[in-house]
Design an enzyme around this catalytic site. Structure first.
Site, mmCIF file in Angstrom:
data_model
loop_
_atom_site.group_PDB
_atom_site.id
_atom_site.type_symbol
_atom_site.label_atom_id
_atom_site.label_comp_id
_atom_site.label_asym_id
_atom_site.label_seq_id
_atom_site.Cartn_x
_atom_site.Cartn_y
_atom_site.Cartn_z
ATOM 1 N N ILE A 73 102.109 -40.112 -0.558
ATOM 2 C CA ILE A 73 103.551 -39.254 -0.837
ATOM 3 C C ILE A 73 103.098 -37.988 -0.184
ATOM 4 O O ILE A 73 101.704 -37.482 -0.026
ATOM 5 C CB ILE A 73 103.535 -38.830 -2.329
ATOM 6 C CG1 ILE A 73 104.872 -38.006 -2.397
ATOM 7 C CG2 ILE A 73 102.407 -38.429 -3.062
ATOM 8 C CD1 ILE A 73 105.304 -37.793 -3.958
ATOM 9 N N SER A 74 103.861 -37.437 0.624
ATOM 10 C CA SER A 74 103.530 -36.423 1.765
ATOM 11 C C SER A 74 103.203 -35.105 0.630
ATOM 12 O O SER A 74 103.638 -34.839 -0.093
ATOM 13 C CB SER A 74 104.777 -35.813 2.593
ATOM 14 O OG SER A 74 104.809 -37.180 3.581
ATOM 15 N N GLN A 75 102.588 -34.335 1.407
ATOM 16 C CA GLN A 75 102.085 -32.857 1.036
ATOM 17 C C GLN A 75 103.307 -32.182 0.507
ATOM 18 O O GLN A 75 103.925 -31.948 1.529
ATOM 19 C CB GLN A 75 100.981 -32.432 1.870
ATOM 20 C CG GLN A 75 100.707 -31.042 1.434
ATOM 21 C CD GLN A 75 99.793 -30.352 2.560
ATOM 22 O OE1 GLN A 75 99.863 -30.745 3.701
ATOM 23 N NE2 GLN A 75 99.436 -28.973 2.276
#
Ligand code: SAH
Length: 225
Positions: A73-75
């Site tokens: 999951i992206s930052q």
């Protein structure tokens, strides 16, 4: 059984509280995310529901986390940055997203634009994302299990395209499927040499801007069940 509040802290309960979320949002603001509408949506979107329960207590840290199938999951900072770049020229109608993943970026986008079309190459990840968004009552998203290198031609052109995996080069199909005046936000490069690019389609061609150094998983070819 009853717990004291410091017991609850130790057990990790409270790590998904409103106060914890607000702390993250303030951090993103301090780091330069300036679009308050984007920050508001990120504040109210429960990121802990997009990761494994064992990682929920870390969901409001500004960090990428594993979501299975070797993906992340992206930052949050990157989600905020990419979303505000996409929206910087005003509201958008149709947005194509490549890389549904766990659906967090999809959920944020869906609350800020009219319609999201989300493509993912790993079927299982997309199925779970679909269920989560349905549970959250998000209904303006269409999903397609396919190779994002090809975009989603039948529904083109798009006012915005966002790619959440790093491409070795800009996929030609995505440039072709961008409307005139449309904006493409995409990480380009290999491993630890990636840059976030903003590409705007003008009447007579494309304008490129090179932005942040980033680190994404690669945009791979083909599909996976
Ligand atoms: N926005 C997602 C990011 C997930 S990581 C999130 O926050 O969860 C990147 C995602 O891109 C992965 O799910 C990966 O499977 C997907 N991906 C990689 N190459 C792709 C391709 N060619 N087409 C579609 N999706 C792709």
């Amino acid at each position: 059984m009853s717990y004291q509040s410091d017991d609850l802290q130790r057990l990790g309960i409270g790590m998904t509280s409103q106060r914890t979320r607000e702390r993250l949002i303030q951090r993103l603001r301090d780091e330069g995310i300036g679009n308050e509408q984007v920050l508001e949506v990120m504040c109210s979107t429960p990121r802990h529901l997009f990761v494994d329960e064992a990682l929920a207590h870390r969901a409001y840290e500004d960090t990428a986390l594993p979501i299975g199938s070797n993906q992340t999951i992206s930052q949050p900072y990157i989600v905020g940055r990419m979303t505000e770049l996409l929206l910087a020229d005003g509201p958008l109608d149709k947005v194509l997203e490549i890389g549904t993943g766990c659906g967090y970026q999809t959920a944020v986008l869906a609350q800020l634009v009219e319609r999201v079309f989300s493509v993912e190459r790993i079927q299982g990840l997309q199925e779970r994302a679909k269920e989560r968004l349905a549970e959250l009552g998000i209904r303006n998203v269409l999903y397609r299990w396919s190779d994002g290198w090809e975009g989603w031609k039948t529904l083109a052109p798009y006012d915005g395209i966002i790619v959440t995996a790093a491409a070795k080069e800009i996929p030609q199909a995505l440039l072709e499927q961008l409307a005139v005046g449309g904006r493409l936000v995409i990480p380009v490069g290999e491993d630890d040499e990636q840059k976030l690019l903003l590409i705007i389609r003008e009447k007579n061609g494309f304008v490129h801007q090179v932005l942040n150094d980033v680190r994404f998983v690669p945009l791979l070819a083909g599909t996976l069940a």
